[in-house]
Design a protein around this motif. Structure first.
Motif, PDB file in Angstrom:
ATOM      1  N   THR A  44      -5.033   0.156  -4.389  1.00 25.77           N
ATOM      2  CA  THR A  44      -3.665  -0.378  -4.407  1.00 25.77           C
ATOM      3  C   THR A  44      -3.500  -1.399  -5.521  1.00 25.77           C
ATOM      4  O   THR A  44      -2.545  -1.349  -6.310  1.00 25.77           O
ATOM      5  CB  THR A  44      -3.334  -1.044  -3.059  1.00 25.77           C
ATOM      6  OG1 THR A  44      -3.438  -0.085  -2.014  1.00 25.77           O
ATOM      7  CG2 THR A  44      -1.929  -1.623  -3.067  1.00 25.77           C
ATOM      8  N   ASP A  91      -3.029   5.705  -1.518  1.00 26.84           N
ATOM      9  CA  ASP A  91      -4.075   4.767  -1.916  1.00 26.84           C
ATOM     10  C   ASP A  91      -5.312   4.939  -1.048  1.00 26.84           C
ATOM     11  O   ASP A  91      -5.221   5.038   0.180  1.00 26.84           O
ATOM     12  CB  ASP A  91      -3.569   3.331  -1.800  1.00 26.84           C
ATOM     13  CG  ASP A  91      -2.481   3.009  -2.818  1.00 26.84           C
ATOM     14  OD1 ASP A  91      -2.376   3.738  -3.817  1.00 26.84           O
ATOM     15  OD2 ASP A  91      -1.744   2.021  -2.607  1.00 26.84           O
ATOM     16  N   VAL A 124       0.837  -1.202   0.000  1.00 33.33           N
ATOM     17  CA  VAL A 124       0.000   0.000   0.000  1.00 33.33           C
ATOM     18  C   VAL A 124       0.872   1.251   0.000  1.00 33.33           C
ATOM     19  O   VAL A 124       1.836   1.341   0.749  1.00 33.33           O
ATOM     20  CB  VAL A 124      -0.928  -0.002   1.228  1.00 33.33           C
ATOM     21  CG1 VAL A 124      -1.682   1.312   1.343  1.00 33.33           C
ATOM     22  CG2 VAL A 124      -1.883  -1.180   1.173  1.00 33.33           C
ATOM     23  N   ASP A 125       0.509   2.208  -0.861  1.00 37.73           N
ATOM     24  CA  ASP A 125       1.129   3.520  -0.859  1.00 37.73           C
ATOM     25  C   ASP A 125       0.292   4.476  -0.019  1.00 37.73           C
ATOM     26  O   ASP A 125      -0.916   4.270   0.156  1.00 37.73           O
ATOM     27  CB  ASP A 125       1.240   4.070  -2.285  1.00 37.73           C
ATOM     28  CG  ASP A 125       2.472   3.543  -3.007  1.00 37.73           C
ATOM     29  OD1 ASP A 125       3.258   2.792  -2.377  1.00 37.73           O
ATOM     30  OD2 ASP A 125       2.641   3.873  -4.195  1.00 37.73           O
TER      31      ASP A 125
END
Length: 280
Positions: A138, A132, A128-129
């Motif tokens: 994601t 997101d 996960v960024d």
């Protein structure tokens, strides 16, 4: 399709999307029925929900999701999950209807130039960024980065229960439907992906071209599954966490367990639909 189901489809709106289940994105009637079934799916309650504090970067510097050992979170060998921290990732199980009318899933082969897990088969996805919105964001973002799959072509219908990697990276399998395969023009990120191919989803319920290996981890014995697959004269080995996720996805989609022992201890597949609503 029964009138009642048709009315339900017309008024059911997908999460994070303005598309309804009767929109053209679902293509055939079979895909519409599948979408309706999967929207009703509820994963089992987890026995744990976290990740190892001392997790190593098992997925490599790129943050991709690869693991030799992987199991459903409900079967995780954690007695006190409160002491663990959570590291989260998501993968995309992108389903479409093949020329023969079968359901197929998109897979990738990692670049042979990568320092870790080179040449191994995986689902599009990664960690996960910060930006997101959710797990589907994601999974679709990663799929676009890896293989050029436009998120607007994929309609997310559900997510399975989390899977845990060897070092307890919490991986959320997100299921999406690609109704128009011809609209997808792959653009591979050659730094990460060497090839893209697709396989029949039902293959992961059959004992053909499969073998398994028993391993012990944290005091429990687990089965690692290996599937041999050939496409366009190229041979692929699908195993570990990726194979485990696809076995579970196929069980949920086809509403039946695999014809082999899935895991030790066995993980139950919840029966969420009536007998008459099984996928044909």
């Amino acid at each position: 399709m029964l009138p009642a189901l048709r009315r339900l489809c017309m008024h059911t709106v997908l999460p994070n999307s303005r598309k309804t289940l009767m929109d053209p994105i679902y293509g055939s009637q079979r895909l519409r029925i599948l979408a309706q079934q999967l929207r009703s799916y509820r994963p089992p309650s987890p026995s744990s929900s976290s990740s190892d504090e001392d997790e190593k970067e098992e997925s490599g510097a790129s943050g991709k999701v690869i693991s030799q050992v992987g199991f459903a979170e409900s079967a995780a060998p954690i007695s006190n999950p409160a002491k663990f921290k959570t590291k989260r990732a998501a993968v995309l199980i992108c389903l479409f209807e093949g020329n023969a009318g079968d359901l197929r899933v998109i897979l990738t082969k990692r670049s042979s130039n990568l320092s870790t897990h080179s040449g191994e088969v995986s689902l599009p996805g990664g960690k996960v960024d910060e930006g997101d919105v959710d797990d589907s964001d994601t999974a679709t973002r990663e799929a676009k980065e890896e293989i050029g799959l436009d998120p607007s072509l994929v309609t997310i219908v559900t997510a399975l229960e989390p899977f845990l990697s060897k070092h307890f990276l919490r991986v959320i399998p997100v299921i999406g439907i690609l109704s128009d395969k011809k609209a997808f023009k792959p653009v591979l990120n050659t730094n990460e992906v060497e090839a893209i191919f697709d396989a029949p989803l039902e293959m992961f319920l059959k004992d053909e071209n499969r073998r398994s290996e028993e391993r012990e981890y944290m005091g429990r014995k687990y089965l690692i599954h290996y599937f041999d697959f050939e496409a366009e004269d190229k041979k692929y080995l699908i195993w570990g966490l990726t194979a485990g996720i696809l076995i579970r996805a196929a069980s949920v989609v086809y509403q039946r367990p695999p014809s082999f022992v899935e895991q030790k201890p066995p993980s139950k597949i919840p029966k969420t639909h009536s007998e008459g609503s099984k996928l044909p």
